[in-house]
Design a protein around this motif. Structure first.
Motif, PDB file in Angstrom:
ATOM      1  N   VAL A 173       0.866  -1.178   0.000  1.00  0.00           N
ATOM      2  CA  VAL A 173       0.000   0.000   0.000  1.00  0.00           C
ATOM      3  C   VAL A 173       0.902   1.227   0.000  1.00  0.00           C
ATOM      4  O   VAL A 173       1.567   1.517   0.994  1.00  0.00           O
ATOM      5  CB  VAL A 173      -0.941   0.024   1.218  1.00  0.00           C
ATOM      6  N   ILE A 174       0.945   1.939  -1.139  1.00  0.00           N
ATOM      7  CA  ILE A 174       1.723   3.168  -1.260  1.00  0.00           C
ATOM      8  C   ILE A 174       0.805   4.311  -0.837  1.00  0.00           C
ATOM      9  O   ILE A 174      -0.163   4.626  -1.517  1.00  0.00           O
ATOM     10  CB  ILE A 174       2.209   3.361  -2.707  1.00  0.00           C
ATOM     11  N   SER A 175       1.118   4.929   0.296  1.00  0.00           N
ATOM     12  CA  SER A 175       0.136   5.782   0.977  1.00  0.00           C
ATOM     13  C   SER A 175       0.662   7.198   1.186  1.00  0.00           C
ATOM     14  O   SER A 175       1.817   7.387   1.561  1.00  0.00           O
ATOM     15  CB  SER A 175      -0.204   5.148   2.338  1.00  0.00           C
ATOM     16  N   GLY A 176      -0.207   8.193   0.959  1.00  0.00           N
ATOM     17  CA  GLY A 176       0.213   9.560   1.212  1.00  0.00           C
ATOM     18  C   GLY A 176      -0.856  10.574   0.872  1.00  0.00           C
ATOM     19  O   GLY A 176      -2.008  10.224   0.605  1.00  0.00           O
ATOM     20  N   VAL A 177      -0.460  11.846   0.902  1.00  0.00           N
ATOM     21  CA  VAL A 177      -1.359  12.939   0.528  1.00  0.00           C
ATOM     22  C   VAL A 177      -1.018  13.391  -0.885  1.00  0.00           C
ATOM     23  O   VAL A 177       0.018  13.022  -1.441  1.00  0.00           O
ATOM     24  CB  VAL A 177      -1.278  14.107   1.524  1.00  0.00           C
ATOM     25  N   ALA A 178      -1.895  14.227  -1.452  1.00  0.00           N
ATOM     26  CA  ALA A 178      -1.748  14.561  -2.861  1.00  0.00           C
ATOM     27  C   ALA A 178      -2.603  15.768  -3.207  1.00  0.00           C
ATOM     28  O   ALA A 178      -3.300  16.327  -2.354  1.00  0.00           O
ATOM     29  CB  ALA A 178      -2.171  13.356  -3.702  1.00  0.00           C
ATOM     30  N   GLY A 179      -2.557  16.147  -4.486  1.00  0.00           N
ATOM     31  CA  GLY A 179      -3.434  17.166  -5.019  1.00  0.00           C
ATOM     32  C   GLY A 179      -4.468  16.550  -5.941  1.00  0.00           C
ATOM     33  O   GLY A 179      -4.337  15.397  -6.362  1.00  0.00           O
ATOM     34  N   THR A 180      -5.499  17.326  -6.279  1.00  0.00           N
ATOM     35  CA  THR A 180      -6.542  16.834  -7.181  1.00  0.00           C
ATOM     36  C   THR A 180      -7.062  17.979  -8.044  1.00  0.00           C
ATOM     37  O   THR A 180      -7.108  19.129  -7.588  1.00  0.00           O
ATOM     38  CB  THR A 180      -7.707  16.194  -6.390  1.00  0.00           C
ATOM     39  N   PRO A 181      -7.443  17.709  -9.291  1.00  0.00           N
ATOM     40  CA  PRO A 181      -8.094  18.753 -10.085  1.00  0.00           C
ATOM     41  C   PRO A 181      -9.508  19.003  -9.554  1.00  0.00           C
ATOM     42  O   PRO A 181     -10.220  18.044  -9.225  1.00  0.00           O
ATOM     43  CB  PRO A 181      -8.127  18.162 -11.498  1.00  0.00           C
ATOM     44  N   PRO A 182      -9.943  20.254  -9.455  1.00  0.00           N
ATOM     45  CA  PRO A 182     -11.253  20.540  -8.862  1.00  0.00           C
ATOM     46  C   PRO A 182     -12.422  19.983  -9.660  1.00  0.00           C
ATOM     47  O   PRO A 182     -13.520  19.835  -9.114  1.00  0.00           O
ATOM     48  CB  PRO A 182     -11.289  22.068  -8.805  1.00  0.00           C
ATOM     49  N   SER A 183     -12.199  19.647 -10.911  1.00  0.00           N
ATOM     50  CA  SER A 183     -13.269  19.054 -11.705  1.00  0.00           C
ATOM     51  C   SER A 183     -13.512  17.589 -11.366  1.00  0.00           C
ATOM     52  O   SER A 183     -14.547  17.022 -11.725  1.00  0.00           O
ATOM     53  CB  SER A 183     -12.952  19.177 -13.199  1.00  0.00           C
ATOM     54  N   ARG A 184     -12.549  16.965 -10.633  1.00  0.00           N
ATOM     55  CA  ARG A 184     -12.642  15.531 -10.387  1.00  0.00           C
ATOM     56  C   ARG A 184     -12.403  15.124  -8.940  1.00  0.00           C
ATOM     57  O   ARG A 184     -12.387  13.937  -8.626  1.00  0.00           O
ATOM     58  CB  ARG A 184     -11.650  14.786 -11.296  1.00  0.00           C
ATOM     59  N   GLY A 185     -12.214  16.076  -8.065  1.00  0.00           N
ATOM     60  CA  GLY A 185     -11.978  15.708  -6.671  1.00  0.00           C
ATOM     61  C   GLY A 185     -12.157  16.888  -5.754  1.00  0.00           C
ATOM     62  O   GLY A 185     -12.375  18.025  -6.192  1.00  0.00           O
ATOM     63  N   THR A 186     -12.028  16.625  -4.449  1.00  0.00           N
ATOM     64  CA  THR A 186     -12.149  17.693  -3.463  1.00  0.00           C
ATOM     65  C   THR A 186     -11.262  17.408  -2.266  1.00  0.00           C
ATOM     66  O   THR A 186     -10.732  16.290  -2.109  1.00  0.00           O
ATOM     67  CB  THR A 186     -13.613  17.872  -3.018  1.00  0.00           C
ATOM     68  N   ILE A 187     -11.106  18.397  -1.418  1.00  0.00           N
ATOM     69  CA  ILE A 187     -10.281  18.261  -0.221  1.00  0.00           C
ATOM     70  C   ILE A 187     -10.906  17.215   0.707  1.00  0.00           C
ATOM     71  O   ILE A 187     -12.089  17.268   1.019  1.00  0.00           O
ATOM     72  CB  ILE A 187     -10.163  19.606   0.523  1.00  0.00           C
ATOM     73  N   GLY A 188     -10.085  16.262   1.139  1.00  0.00           N
ATOM     74  CA  GLY A 188     -10.563  15.205   2.019  1.00  0.00           C
ATOM     75  C   GLY A 188     -10.873  13.906   1.312  1.00  0.00           C
ATOM     76  O   GLY A 188     -11.082  12.879   1.954  1.00  0.00           O
ATOM     77  N   ASP A 189     -10.930  13.931  -0.042  1.00  0.00           N
ATOM     78  CA  ASP A 189     -11.137  12.699  -0.802  1.00  0.00           C
ATOM     79  C   ASP A 189     -10.034  11.690  -0.507  1.00  0.00           C
ATOM     80  O   ASP A 189      -8.887  12.048  -0.232  1.00  0.00           O
ATOM     81  CB  ASP A 189     -11.095  12.989  -2.309  1.00  0.00           C
TER      82      ASP A 189
END
Length: 344
Positions: free
Chosen positions: A121-137
Motif C-alpha cells: 500500500v503506497i500511501s500519502g497525501v496529494a493534489g486533485t483537479p477541482p473538476s474531479r476531486g475535493t479536499i478530504g477525498d
C-alpha cells in the motif's frame, strides 16, 4: 526522545579460553527466519515524531499497527521498518521518486524480510483537479503515470493551443502501470464503508471553486495517479496531465503525487504489480479558483489555505486499514493471490 534503532551486532571477543566458534553453533532450526510480510505500508513523510504530535502520512498507521513494535534499521533506507505480529510492516520512504524508490529497493533486498507474498500500500497525501476531486477525498489508483518521462517545450515554441508534451520512445514499459483491477475493485469496495472526516475550513475553501465535484463532501474515488517530482500547478498543466493520461490509455487523472510510479517500478522488477495499491488523500487542488492567478494559489494570503489536512490523513488510514485488516484477517484466501470479489 530519539528513536532507538535496533541493529545487528557481531560476536564480542570471548574472554574464556578453550571456547571455539564451533561450540557456539546454534541448534538446527534455531536460525532466525525472515519476517513473513503480508502487507507493507509505505508513507512518504512524517511531521516530527511517529506519535503524540501533529500527524503526517505515517502517524495514524503507526498508532494503529506498530506502537508496540521495535524499529529495525535497513541499510540504504531513509527510516526504519516496523512490523507487528500479524505481518503488517511499514516505513517512511521519503518524498520524491528517487528518495522513496531507493528506500523501497533497500527494504525489499533486506534478508530480514520475506516479501514473496506481500501486498503493498503506497500511501500519502496529494493534489486533485477541482473538476474531479475535493479536499478530504481518498483515492485508489487504477493507473499510475510518470509525468516526467518525455519531451516538453515552452508553449510559445509550438502551435497555439496544442500540447507541449511528447512521450519519449523507449520508456513504454516503465512510464505507465495499470494496477491489478481485481485488487483495486476490492480496495474500493472495502474502503467505501469508511466514515470520512471533514472540517469547516475545508468546506469554506471548496466553495471558492465553481466545480460541482470540488464543492462536494469527501468521498472514496478511483482513477489515474500522476507521479511527478515537479509540483505542477494551474489549469494549463492540469490539462496536460489529463492529456497524458488519455494519451497512454489510462483512466481520468484524479491525483497528482510524487512517488507511486517509481516505487511500483522497483516492486515490479522483483514481484510484479499484481499486489500493489496506490492510496492518496487530497489536501489541495492542482490549480487556483477562477478569481486567483496560479501564483496567488501557490502563495495564498493568511487564512486562505485549503485546510482539512488533519482530517485527510486520518481518512487515508481509515480507508486503507479496512483493506489491510481484511487481507490479514483472511490470509488463507489472500496469500496465493487476489480472490474473486463475492457476487453482488
Amino acid at each position: 526522545m530519539k528513536q532507538i534503532i535496533a541493529r545487528r551486532r557481531g560476536l564480542a571477543a570471548l574472554p574464556l579460553a578453550g571456547i571455539t566458534l564451533g561450540s557456539l553453533a546454534l541448534p538446527a532450526g534455531a536460525q532466525t527466519q525472515p519476517t513473513k510480510v503480508k502487507v507493507f505500508i509505505g508513507a512518504m513523510f512524517e511531521i516530527g515524531e511517529n506519535t503524540g504530535d501533529r500527524a503526517g502520512e505515517f502517524q495514524h498507521w503507526y498508532e494503529r499497527y506498530w506502537k508496540a513494535s521495535q524499529p529495525h534499521a535497513v541499510k540504504g533506507a531513509l527510516k526504519p521498518v516496523y512490523c507487528n505480529d500479524d505481518g503488517v510492516c511499514g516505513a517512511v520512504l521519503g518524498m520524491g521518486k528517487v528518495n522513496s524508490s531507493s528506500s523501497m529497493q533497500a527494504i525489499l533486498l533486506d534478508p530480514a524480510y520475506d516479501f514473496s507474498q506481500a501486498y503493498f500500500v503506497i500511501s500519502g497525501v496529494a493534489g486533485t483537479p477541482p473538476s474531479r476531486g475535493t479536499i478530504g477525498d481518498v483515492s485508489w489508483g487504477s493507473w499510475l503515470v510518470d509525468y516526467d518521462l518525455g519531451h516538453r517545450w515552452a508553449p510559445e515554441e509550438g502551435k497555439p493551443g496544442e500540447p507541449v508534451f511528447m512521450p519519449r520512445k523507449g520508456y513504454e514499459s516503465y512510464r505507465v502501470f495499470q494496477l491489478n483491477p481485481a485488487l483495486v475493485n476490492w480496495a474500493v469496495k472495502l474502503g467505501s464503508g469508511a466514515n470520512l472526516q471533514d472540517s469547516d475550513s475545508a468546506r469554506q475553501y471548496r466553495m471558492r471553486y465553481p466545480d460541482k465535484r470540488a464543492q462536494s463532501e469527501p468521498a472514496v474515488t478511483v482513477g489515474t495517479h500522476m507521479t511527478g517530482d515537479t509540483f505542477f500547478h494551474g489549469p494549463g498543466l492540469s490539462k496536460e496531465a489529463q492529456y497524458m493520461a488519455k494519451l497512454y490509455g489510462a483512466d481520468d487523472y484524479v491525483i497528482t503525487e510524487m512517488e507511486a510510479a517509481a516505487i511500483t517500478l522497483v516492486i515490479k522488477r522483483q514481484f510484479g504489480t499484481d499486489r500493489i495499491l496506490s492510496l492518496r488523500g487530497a489536501v489541495n487542488f492542482d490549480q487556483g479558483n477562477p478569481n486567483e492567478t496560479t501564483l496567488q494559489h501557490l502563495d495564498p494570503a493568511p487564512g486562505q489555505t485549503a485546510g482539512g489536512f488533519a482530517e485527510t490523513v486520518a481518512n487515508v488510514e481509515a480507508v486503507g486499514s479496512r483493506v489491510v485488516d481484511h487481507i490479514t484477517g483472511n490470509w488463507a484466501e489472500w496469500q496465493k493471490g487476489v480472490p474473486p470479489l463475492p457476487a453482488q
